[in-house]
Design an enzyme around this catalytic site. Sequence first.
Site, PDB file in Angstrom:
ATOM      1  N   GLN A 133      40.043  45.069  41.546  1.00 27.32           N
ATOM      2  CA  GLN A 133      41.204  44.224  41.840  1.00 27.32           C
ATOM      3  C   GLN A 133      41.667  43.482  40.594  1.00 27.32           C
ATOM      4  OE1 GLN A 133      41.594  41.781  45.618  1.00 27.32           O
ATOM      5  NE2 GLN A 133      41.126  40.149  44.180  1.00 27.32           N
ATOM      6  N   GLY A 134      42.910  43.707  40.177  1.00 25.52           N
ATOM      7  CA  GLY A 134      43.471  43.041  39.008  1.00 25.52           C
ATOM      8  C   GLY A 134      44.428  41.941  39.396  1.00 25.52           C
ATOM      9  N   TYR A 135      43.889  40.817  39.830  1.00 25.78           N
ATOM     10  CA  TYR A 135      44.707  39.668  40.236  1.00 25.78           C
ATOM     11  C   TYR A 135      44.597  38.520  39.226  1.00 25.78           C
ATOM     12  CZ  TYR A 135      45.834  41.270  45.025  1.00 25.78           C
ATOM     13  OH  TYR A 135      46.327  41.928  46.119  1.00 25.78           O
ATOM     14  N   SER A 136      43.410  37.920  39.147  1.00 27.62           N
ATOM     15  CA  SER A 136      43.233  36.693  38.363  1.00 27.62           C
ATOM     16  C   SER A 136      43.475  36.910  36.880  1.00 27.62           C
ATOM     17  CB  SER A 136      41.815  36.143  38.565  1.00 27.62           C
ATOM     18  OG  SER A 136      41.611  35.750  39.899  1.00 27.62           O
ATOM     19  N   SER A 168      35.788  42.179  39.161  1.00 32.33           N
ATOM     20  CA  SER A 168      34.493  42.717  39.585  1.00 32.33           C
ATOM     21  C   SER A 168      34.460  44.238  39.464  1.00 32.33           C
ATOM     22  CB  SER A 168      34.210  42.318  41.037  1.00 32.33           C
ATOM     23  OG  SER A 168      34.194  40.918  41.189  1.00 32.33           O
ATOM     24  N   GLU A 251      40.730  41.113  53.025  1.00 32.33           N
ATOM     25  CA  GLU A 251      39.483  40.820  52.323  1.00 32.33           C
ATOM     26  C   GLU A 251      38.481  40.096  53.206  1.00 32.33           C
ATOM     27  OE1 GLU A 251      38.112  39.040  47.980  1.00 32.33           O
ATOM     28  OE2 GLU A 251      40.023  38.420  48.824  1.00 32.33           O
ATOM     29  N   ASN A 375      37.911  25.854  46.367  1.00 33.64           N
ATOM     30  CA  ASN A 375      37.956  24.969  47.530  1.00 33.64           C
ATOM     31  C   ASN A 375      39.240  24.153  47.562  1.00 33.64           C
ATOM     32  OD1 ASN A 375      35.488  25.818  48.443  1.00 33.64           O
ATOM     33  ND2 ASN A 375      34.493  23.818  48.326  1.00 33.64           N
ATOM     34  N   GLU A 376      39.684  23.701  46.382  1.00 32.56           N
ATOM     35  CA  GLU A 376      40.893  22.873  46.337  1.00 32.56           C
ATOM     36  C   GLU A 376      42.103  23.628  46.870  1.00 32.56           C
ATOM     37  OE1 GLU A 376      37.919  21.296  43.515  1.00 32.56           O
ATOM     38  OE2 GLU A 376      38.750  23.281  43.908  1.00 32.56           O
TER      39      GLU A 376
END
Length: 391
Positions: A133-136, A168, A251, A375-376
Amino acid sequence: MSAGLKLSDADERFRLRARAWLADNLAGEFADVVGTGGPGREHQAVRRRRQWERRLGASGWIGLGWPKRHGGQDASLLRQVVFHEEYARAGAPARLGHMSEQLVGPTLLTFGTAEQQARFLPGILRGEVLWCQGYSEPDAGSDLAGVRTSAVREGGHYVLSGQKIWTSLADIADWCFVLARTDPDQTRHRGLSYLLVPLDQPGIEIRPIRQITGTSEFNEVFFDGARTAVDNLVGAEGDGWRVAMGTLAFERGVATLGQQIGFERELNAIIATARATGAIDDPALHARIVDAWIGLRVMRYTALHTLSSAGTGPSGSEGSISKLQWANWHRNLGELAVDVTGAAGLVAGGASDELTEEQLLFLYTRADTIYGGTNEIQRNIVAERVLGMPR
């Protein structure tokens, strides 16, 4: 942890069939991969686990919930949950094909063209093709709308430039589904596109990121003129945000229940350690163990309710609630793991200074409340979409 599942006779036969298949296959040729892989251990037995993926595919255990017309089994949600639970209970190796089967596969089933489905789904079902997965990005993690990786159309291809991070298994994957900006004049959610990119080509560099655990299942991926065909655009150009959010909804689906079986195994190991060290007799530690046991069951019933209500899997605010719940619980479990070992938990064990199971769990779970959406960010989603609070 079978509580909460009401199985018909046919469903129970399915459970027994899955259990028997796993027992037979994990006791034979693949006995060496039992318990391998997973968080902090993705470097283990990669070649053998790729072979295991192909065994799963050949035996029809990949794509259980996919439509039969696309090679799946049309299995009910309940049977998918049953299989994930049996898989985890058997100690089967962590799936290298999770993102292939659970993320990009359902995305293509929902948003892909008939040609894309015919091209990409069979390789996933056979366990032969791995995806990442190429997101971040360095400046766009939980705030995914800040993506800056660009994809410029040149004839029949898009040319990519930019960087992804925390990718990952990129070092072993064949393809990457990438969120990139195809319209530089747009900002935030607009002007993004969802592209399928082959990784074995010039213009792509993959660098493993060494973590505090000493392992490196995460990677940086650099695009410098990498190309992918226009036919590999999923959805319309500029509609990538909608497709990407669809992927994130998938997901947190049925695999969550299997994940909780793994959590239960970790908790049971901690209880055994607490008994061995005498920590079980400490009132404060005993109370934390009880809290962990209760929390795990609350997670299970919450997941079962969410899945049965949604029909396919948690999405939107429900996914955020699920992420907050398990991430905080698991992080606290990591702290408990070290605390029950006493002073020995403060130093690396063994002549080679290898980490103990408790130390590895503690270090890796530091990231649970960060990856997959901090979490934020999850609390903001719940505040705005559930509680109706202002942005």
